[in-house]
Design a protein around this motif. Sequence first.
Motif, short mmCIF file in Angstrom:
data_model
loop_
_atom_site.label_atom_id
_atom_site.label_comp_id
_atom_site.label_asym_id
_atom_site.label_seq_id
_atom_site.Cartn_x
_atom_site.Cartn_y
_atom_site.Cartn_z
N GLU A 58 10.93 0.56 3.00
CA GLU A 58 9.83 1.54 3.03
C GLU A 58 8.89 1.33 1.85
O GLU A 58 7.67 1.39 1.99
N LYS A 59 9.48 1.09 0.68
CA LYS A 59 8.66 0.82 -0.50
C LYS A 59 7.84 -0.45 -0.32
O LYS A 59 6.66 -0.51 -0.69
N ARG A 60 8.46 -1.45 0.28
CA ARG A 60 7.77 -2.71 0.53
C ARG A 60 6.56 -2.50 1.45
O ARG A 60 5.48 -3.06 1.22
N MET A 61 6.73 -1.67 2.48
CA MET A 61 5.62 -1.39 3.38
C MET A 61 4.47 -0.73 2.65
O MET A 61 3.30 -1.03 2.89
N GLY A 62 4.80 0.19 1.73
CA GLY A 62 3.76 0.85 0.95
C GLY A 62 3.00 -0.12 0.07
O GLY A 62 1.76 -0.04 -0.05
N LEU A 63 3.71 -1.05 -0.54
CA LEU A 63 3.06 -2.05 -1.38
C LEU A 63 2.19 -2.98 -0.56
O LEU A 63 1.09 -3.36 -0.97
N ARG A 64 2.68 -3.35 0.63
CA ARG A 64 1.89 -4.22 1.51
C ARG A 64 0.60 -3.53 1.95
O ARG A 64 -0.46 -4.16 2.04
N ALA A 65 0.69 -2.22 2.18
CA ALA A 65 -0.52 -1.48 2.56
C ALA A 65 -1.53 -1.48 1.42
O ALA A 65 -2.75 -1.62 1.64
N LYS A 66 -1.05 -1.34 0.20
CA LYS A 66 -1.95 -1.38 -0.96
C LYS A 66 -2.56 -2.76 -1.13
O LYS A 66 -3.71 -2.89 -1.56
N MET A 67 -1.79 -3.79 -0.82
CA MET A 67 -2.30 -5.16 -0.95
C MET A 67 -3.55 -5.37 -0.10
O MET A 67 -4.47 -6.09 -0.49
N ARG A 68 -3.58 -4.75 1.07
CA ARG A 68 -4.72 -4.95 1.98
C ARG A 68 -6.01 -4.38 1.41
O ARG A 68 -7.10 -4.80 1.82
N GLN A 69 -5.88 -3.45 0.47
CA GLN A 69 -7.06 -2.84 -0.13
C GLN A 69 -7.39 -3.43 -1.49
O GLN A 69 -8.46 -3.16 -2.05
N ALA A 70 -6.46 -4.24 -2.05
CA ALA A 70 -6.61 -4.74 -3.42
C ALA A 70 -7.25 -6.13 -3.43
O ALA A 70 -7.24 -6.85 -2.42
N GLU A 71 -7.75 -6.49 -4.60
CA GLU A 71 -8.35 -7.81 -4.76
C GLU A 71 -7.95 -8.38 -6.12
O GLU A 71 -7.52 -7.66 -7.02
N GLY A 72 -8.10 -9.68 -6.25
CA GLY A 72 -7.91 -10.32 -7.54
C GLY A 72 -6.55 -10.11 -8.16
O GLY A 72 -5.51 -10.21 -7.50
N ALA A 73 -6.55 -9.79 -9.46
CA ALA A 73 -5.32 -9.65 -10.22
C ALA A 73 -4.45 -8.52 -9.68
O ALA A 73 -3.22 -8.62 -9.67
N ALA A 74 -5.09 -7.43 -9.22
CA ALA A 74 -4.32 -6.30 -8.69
C ALA A 74 -3.55 -6.72 -7.45
O ALA A 74 -2.39 -6.34 -7.26
N ARG A 75 -4.19 -7.52 -6.60
CA ARG A 75 -3.53 -7.99 -5.39
C ARG A 75 -2.37 -8.91 -5.72
O ARG A 75 -1.30 -8.84 -5.11
#
Length: 292
Positions: A58-75
């Motif tokens: 579940e935590k992994r899914m949340g992080l993957r969702a954030k990845m789709r919105q992130a760019e660069g170093a944050a991603r």
Amino acid sequence: MADVTLLFGIGATKAGTSWLQYYLDRHPEVHLWTHKELHYFDALDRGQVMEQIDGLCEKRMGLRAKMRQAEGAAREKLRFEVAEIDRYLGLLAQGVERPRAYVSFLKKGRKGARVVGDITPAYALLSEDRLRKMAGLGPVTKFIYLLRDPIDRLWSNIRMMAGWKGGSDKDIADRANWIFDRWTRGEERALAERCDYEGPLSRIRAAIPEGDRFLGFYEELFRAETVSRLCAFLGIKDHAAPLDTRVHQSAPIEMEPGRRAQAAKALAPQYDHVHRLMGRIPAGWHAAEVGV
């Protein structure tokens, strides 16, 4: 493992372990997993490996969702965190205890760090036999157990639980009072377990040699002299600490006087246990409030 000190931060819950992780994770001689609380040994001992895997997924899914919105170093940071969960899932998915694989997991990426570790407060609830086995995982294995005033620790734990679903301050306060009332009726078993200091202290003292255990107090943690003692205990250099920083603070909700009196009565024996087993009660504890 002769070149590495293995560290276990085993609690107590809401007694400064998140700050300890925050500090040690930034120490140049320490390597910790990017996510706090592995729950490896308690998941094995309590038959909760699948529940732990579900939570990580579940935590992994949340992080993957954030990845789709992130760019660069944050991603890239999020990508690394996902990869670390995948790496740990590979260990858990074996379904049986693999001590060498677990230690190898902790050591990977350490780049010469002198200390590797796992800070999981739930380990304080483990059996004496389990703690003894953990102590034997490496030639140098250290344990840190922090205590906090029993009333303050309980209420902080409850406020944390009440805040999991979010909402307004009133929503959180209402849930906190509801959880407290359940605790007084014996309906919050896990919370009650974490209120006990006698059991963990007795097991730690029996299973772990005195020189390999650090027993400290939350009320004294955020001091330069305490941090220096911790570093000396771990065999690492003294390193500047963010003493004014607090990590994962719970919502600032006051405990009502009536409930506070109930907590003082129920937890009075814990003050006695700490005084007997530790030899003192630190300044700032509500000992007078419970008649100790």
